[in-house]
Design a protein around this motif. Structure first.
Motif, PDB file in Angstrom:
ATOM      1  N   GLU A 164       0.950  -1.028   0.122  1.00  0.00           N
ATOM      2  CA  GLU A 164      -0.189   0.470  -0.251  1.00  0.00           C
ATOM      3  C   GLU A 164       0.802   1.055  -0.080  1.00  0.00           C
ATOM      4  N   ASP A 165       1.972   0.898   0.891  1.00  0.00           N
ATOM      5  CA  ASP A 165       3.515   2.532   0.778  1.00  0.00           C
ATOM      6  C   ASP A 165       3.418   3.219  -0.257  1.00  0.00           C
ATOM      7  N   GLN A 166       3.598   1.187  -1.629  1.00  0.00           N
ATOM      8  CA  GLN A 166       3.833   1.739  -3.042  1.00  0.00           C
ATOM      9  C   GLN A 166       3.124   2.230  -3.822  1.00  0.00           C
ATOM     10  N   PHE A 196       0.782   4.569  -2.783  1.00  0.00           N
ATOM     11  CA  PHE A 196       0.349   6.173  -2.231  1.00  0.00           C
ATOM     12  C   PHE A 196       1.381   6.592  -2.790  1.00  0.00           C
ATOM     13  N   TYR A 197       2.206   5.857  -2.083  1.00  0.00           N
ATOM     14  CA  TYR A 197       4.252   6.760  -3.004  1.00  0.00           C
ATOM     15  C   TYR A 197       3.934   7.023  -4.803  1.00  0.00           C
ATOM     16  N   CYS A 198       3.758   5.896  -5.722  1.00  0.00           N
ATOM     17  CA  CYS A 198       3.493   6.606  -7.037  1.00  0.00           C
ATOM     18  C   CYS A 198       2.409   7.313  -7.208  1.00  0.00           C
ATOM     19  N   ARG A 199       0.992   7.448  -6.313  1.00  0.00           N
ATOM     20  CA  ARG A 199       0.392   8.423  -6.556  1.00  0.00           C
ATOM     21  C   ARG A 199       0.284   9.749  -6.205  1.00  0.00           C
ATOM     22  N   LEU A 239       0.648   9.031 -10.085  1.00  0.00           N
ATOM     23  CA  LEU A 239       0.281   8.587 -11.052  1.00  0.00           C
ATOM     24  C   LEU A 239      -1.328   7.491 -10.777  1.00  0.00           C
ATOM     25  N   GLU A 276      -1.974   3.304 -13.204  1.00  0.00           N
ATOM     26  CA  GLU A 276      -0.489   3.284 -13.423  1.00  0.00           C
ATOM     27  C   GLU A 276       0.579   2.820 -12.344  1.00  0.00           C
ATOM     28  N   LEU A 292       3.626   0.212 -12.862  1.00  0.00           N
ATOM     29  CA  LEU A 292       5.000   0.557 -12.725  1.00  0.00           C
ATOM     30  C   LEU A 292       5.603  -0.377 -11.901  1.00  0.00           C
ATOM     31  N   ILE A 293       5.343  -0.832 -10.306  1.00  0.00           N
ATOM     32  CA  ILE A 293       5.732  -1.365 -10.018  1.00  0.00           C
ATOM     33  C   ILE A 293       5.611  -3.559 -10.232  1.00  0.00           C
ATOM     34  N   ASN A 328       6.721  -3.861 -13.079  1.00  0.00           N
ATOM     35  CA  ASN A 328       7.111  -3.953 -14.667  1.00  0.00           C
ATOM     36  C   ASN A 328       8.572  -3.991 -13.806  1.00  0.00           C
ATOM     37  N   GLY A 329       8.993  -3.129 -12.552  1.00  0.00           N
ATOM     38  CA  GLY A 329       9.884  -3.205 -11.830  1.00  0.00           C
ATOM     39  C   GLY A 329      10.065  -4.846 -11.494  1.00  0.00           C
ATOM     40  N   PHE A 330       9.593  -5.446 -10.895  1.00  0.00           N
ATOM     41  CA  PHE A 330       9.084  -6.523 -10.302  1.00  0.00           C
ATOM     42  C   PHE A 330       9.368  -7.459 -11.383  1.00  0.00           C
ATOM     43  N   ARG A 389      11.609  -7.242 -14.017  1.00  0.00           N
ATOM     44  CA  ARG A 389      12.659  -6.215 -14.633  1.00  0.00           C
ATOM     45  C   ARG A 389      14.003  -7.273 -15.266  1.00  0.00           C
TER      46      ARG A 389
END
Lengths: 484, 253
Positions: A431-433, A435-438, A442, A446, A450-451, A453-455, A457
């Motif tokens: 949830e913190d990830q 919220f950080y992106c939003r 984003l 989105e 993003l998260i 896609n990072g996972f 990579r």
């Protein structure tokens, strides 16, 4: 039309076996529904195949009748009514095979354009040779000339049977025997087309070879057959991508892919699989039961599988490597995304036979909605595989509380000098990830894209550039609606 | 002058517990405000409520930002309108390079505002100049966001994001925590470089130290969910000398 007349003759010569009365309708674009020995003969005759291949198909069919369906995968679906499918469908076209893009049904070209694959542009701009498979029959092959200069053969497997029977006969079924599993049996009996690649000794294929598979006709099971042979010291990178239009009915897809790498040869095989996954309630969607296997026959050979699996209602797929040659290398990089009601049971087998063989497995599973994602893998070190090494990493990411992720590794080592490592993690998207992106602008979707896609990579960066961009977009699209 | 941000009688609860008990705060364009207070007094709650984090119940009051009802907006809409929160604990996002993250964020903002997206070259040009001022190397930009970053690196990275995204209101939540004096100076220089008549800032801090470097126009003291005192920059020094204890009675009232 000479070929058609010949086909009719052949079919007639088989003699009185056709219960369905379609002999006189050999020009039909469809064989009648259902599966029988007659259908197998019909397909073989339609394709004007040599006797040995018909025999092989019939043996496979005989096996198929006897063989039980594999039940060990963590997927559930109602029993398949094999008699409710069509096993042969050809595109509506006056001539037997188009000679160039100009010969192709403009409507077909339009469909490709809608799906974002403008063949003509690809031919001119992208430098990608495309052997497009549409409803089971190859309709366009490009860049053949350029490849021929290097002695590379890239054609439909039907054409290869006609033009290079010695190669096909030598290698077809040599990695995935017709009796390997029920789905592979079925494919061997009724496969309609697919791709064939041969890279001669010492040749580095100058471009990515690419086939787009599509399923487009109602009720048409797809049984593609791919055979790739990399002769000594050669290299090829092969891309397989799939998209499909919306549809309601479950469709069986049972493809077989065989790769053979001889001494010092390397094959890189990349897949982006995006078939219709069914709707949010799990209605419809493709059953993707695929047998993919590569044999590193030669010393220092290498086979690398990369797959991004986002589509299909059910995925049952284990691209594997048989590491026969000393110092041969097998790799498996996988992203499997399931959403809504999708089920994926996918992984790999690395069979170490030769000395100093090495394998790497990186598998990323992402489950959202009410989906289920299973990694199932086998690492087997046989007694002669002195100094064999394997590294396996399986990471699962869960989105929401109603999905499941499972990791089922089988490890068997019969050589004390072997080294096998297995790492696995399971995490929830934070949830913190999100919220950080939003907070940085984003939207939910989105942020998830993003998260995730990072996972993924490490896997996505294995893909050839043009595919990687497409795959990244796909990751986002396939998880739409998974949060918020 | 029309206020950029206008908070009126804000009451916020988490579960059963009321954290903010009627906060009023008005920030005009170009102003830098500092909110100081002891731990557990609701400072971070205020910053999260402004950014729209879930889990906070607004039981009473209003927040108006640029004339709009801020509480009706999603977190990403608030960000797109120009609210930026520099996190006290920046979050790690494995596998996502800092540049990828920033480019995605910047283009999301630009899209919202009806501006065209920047291509990779334009973007890198935009970022590099700002990164250099904050002593952030290309290598650090390429690393997965915040993964394995030191405390100082994380905070510098937050300020870089702020510089790139160019917000109208920057909320800095305990940006000084975990910084040594050299890192603090770099961060403060970065923040000061962004001060402009069009940009407002809300600096949330426990200690007066940060305010020696980023000098506020207004200082507010938040104790037990209420703003108990407001004044100029000298109020921060007074607090440093006398502590928060003097406000205990006011808070209880």
């Amino acid at each position: 039309m000479a070929a058609t007349a010949k086909t009719i003759e052949q079919v007639k010569s088989i003699g009185g076996k056709y219960k369905f009365g379609f002999v006189t309708d050999i020009d039909l674009d469809f064989a009648p529904k259902g599966l029988s020995e007659d259908i197998v003969r019909f397909i073989s005759a339609k394709k004007d195949e040599p006797e040995w291949l018909l025999e092989w198909r019939l043996k496979a069919y005989g096996h198929w009748l006897e063989m039980p369906e594999p039940k060990w995968a963590k997927v559930s679906f109602p029993p398949i009514d094999y008699q409710d499918s069509f096993y042969y469908a050809a595109p509506k076209s006056k001539d037997d095979a188009p000679k160039s893009l100009a010969d192709i049904d403009p409507k077909l070209l339009e469909t490709y354009a809608k799906l974002g694959i403008p063949l003509q542009e690809q031919e001119i701009l992208a430098g990608v040779a495309v052997d497009a498979v549409f409803d089971s029959v190859s309709v366009a092959t490009t860049y053949k000339g350029k490849l021929e200069e290097k002695g590379i053969i890239f054609c439909s497997i039907s054409e290869a049977v006609r033009e290079h029977p010695e190669l096909v006969r030598k290698y077809l079924g040599s990695v995935v025997p017709y009796g390997d599993n029920k789905h592979a049996c079925l494919n061997s009996a009724v496969y309609t087309d697919g791709s064939f690649v041969y890279i001669p000794k010492g040749v580095r294929c100058p471009m990515e070879l690419s086939t787009y598979f599509r399923i487009n006709a109602e009720n048409t099971g797809q049984f593609e057959r791919t055979l790739i042979i990399a002769d000594e010291g050669s290299y090829v990178s092969y891309l397989e991508g799939c998209t499909a239009p919306m549809r309601d009915e479950n469709q069986l897809h049972a493809a077989v892919v065989e790769l053979i790498a001889l001494d010092d040869a390397e094959i890189k095989y990349s897949t982006v699989q995006n078939w219709y996954p069914g709707d949010e309630e799990g209605k419809g969607g493709i059953y993707n039961f695929v047998t993919k296997r590569g044999a590193c026959r030669g010393r220092n050979s290498k086979i690398s599988w990369t797959q991004v699996e986002t589509g299909s209602a059910i995925t049952w797929k284990y691209p594997s490597c048989i590491l026969e040659g000393d110092n041969s290398v097998g790799e498996f990089y996988s992203v499997a995304i399931t959403n809504n009601r999708q089920q994926a049971d996918t992984g790999t087998k690395m069979i170490h036979l030769g000395k100093n063989t090495r394998s790497t497995i990186i598998a990323k599973g992402i489950a959202a909605g009410r989906s289920d994602s299973t990694y199932r893998g086998q690492v087997k070190i046989l007694p002669k595989a002195e100094g064999a090494r394997n590294y396996t990493q399986c990471d699962s990411l869960l989105i929401g509380g109603d999905c499941g992720a499972h990791t089922v590794p089988y490890i068997e080592s019969r050589n004390p000098s072997a080294r096998v490592e297995h790492e696995a993690t399971t995490s929830k998207i934070g949830e913190d990830q999100l919220f950080y992106c939003r907070q940085r602008g984003l939207s939910d979707e989105e942020a998830v894209a993003l998260i995730v896609n990072g996972f993924c990579r490490e896997v996505l960066q294995q893909l050839p550039m043009e595919f990687a961009v497409e795959a990244q977009k796909l990751v986002g699209i396939s998880l739409e609606g998974s949060v918020g | 002058m029309t206020a950029l941000l206008d908070i009126k009688n804000l009451h916020v609860s988490v579960g059963e517990r009321e954290i903010l008990k009627g906060v009023d705060l008005t920030i005009n364009p170009g102003e830098v405000h500092a909110v100081m207070g002891p731990n557990g007094t609701g400072k971070s709650t205020l910053s999260y409520v402004l950014a729209g984090r879930e889990g906070y119940d607004i039981t009473d009051g209003t927040i108006t930002f640029m004339g709009q009802d801020l509480l009706a907006l999603e977190p990403h809409e608030r960000a797109c309108m120009g609210i930026f929160l520099a996190f006290q604990y920046p979050v790690e996002i494995p596998g996502v390079a800092g540049t990828t993250f920033l480019k995605t964020a910047l283009n999301a903002l630009r899209k919202y505002r009806g501006e065209g997206e920047l291509d990779a070259m334009q973007f890198l040009k935009h970022v590099r100049a700002k990164a250099k001022a904050l002593d952030i190397s290309d290598e650090m930009l390429r690393r997965p966001l915040n993964v394995g970053f030191s405390g100082g690196e994380k905070k510098r990275n937050e300020v870089l994001q702020m510089a790139v995204l160019e917000p109208k209101l920057a909320v800095l939540d305990e940006t000084d925590s975990g910084l040594d004096i050299d890192a603090l100076k770099v961060v403060a220089d970065g923040v000061n470089a962004m001060r402009s008549p069009e940009r407002s800032m809300l600096i949330i801090t426990h200690y007066q130290r940060l305010l020696d470097y980023i000098v506020p126009d207004h200082v507010h003291v938040l104790v037990a969910g209420r703003i108990v005192a407001s004044g100029g920059k000298e109020l921060a020094h007074e607090l440093e000398a006398k502590g928060y204890a003097q406000y205990a009675d006011a808070a209880a009232a």
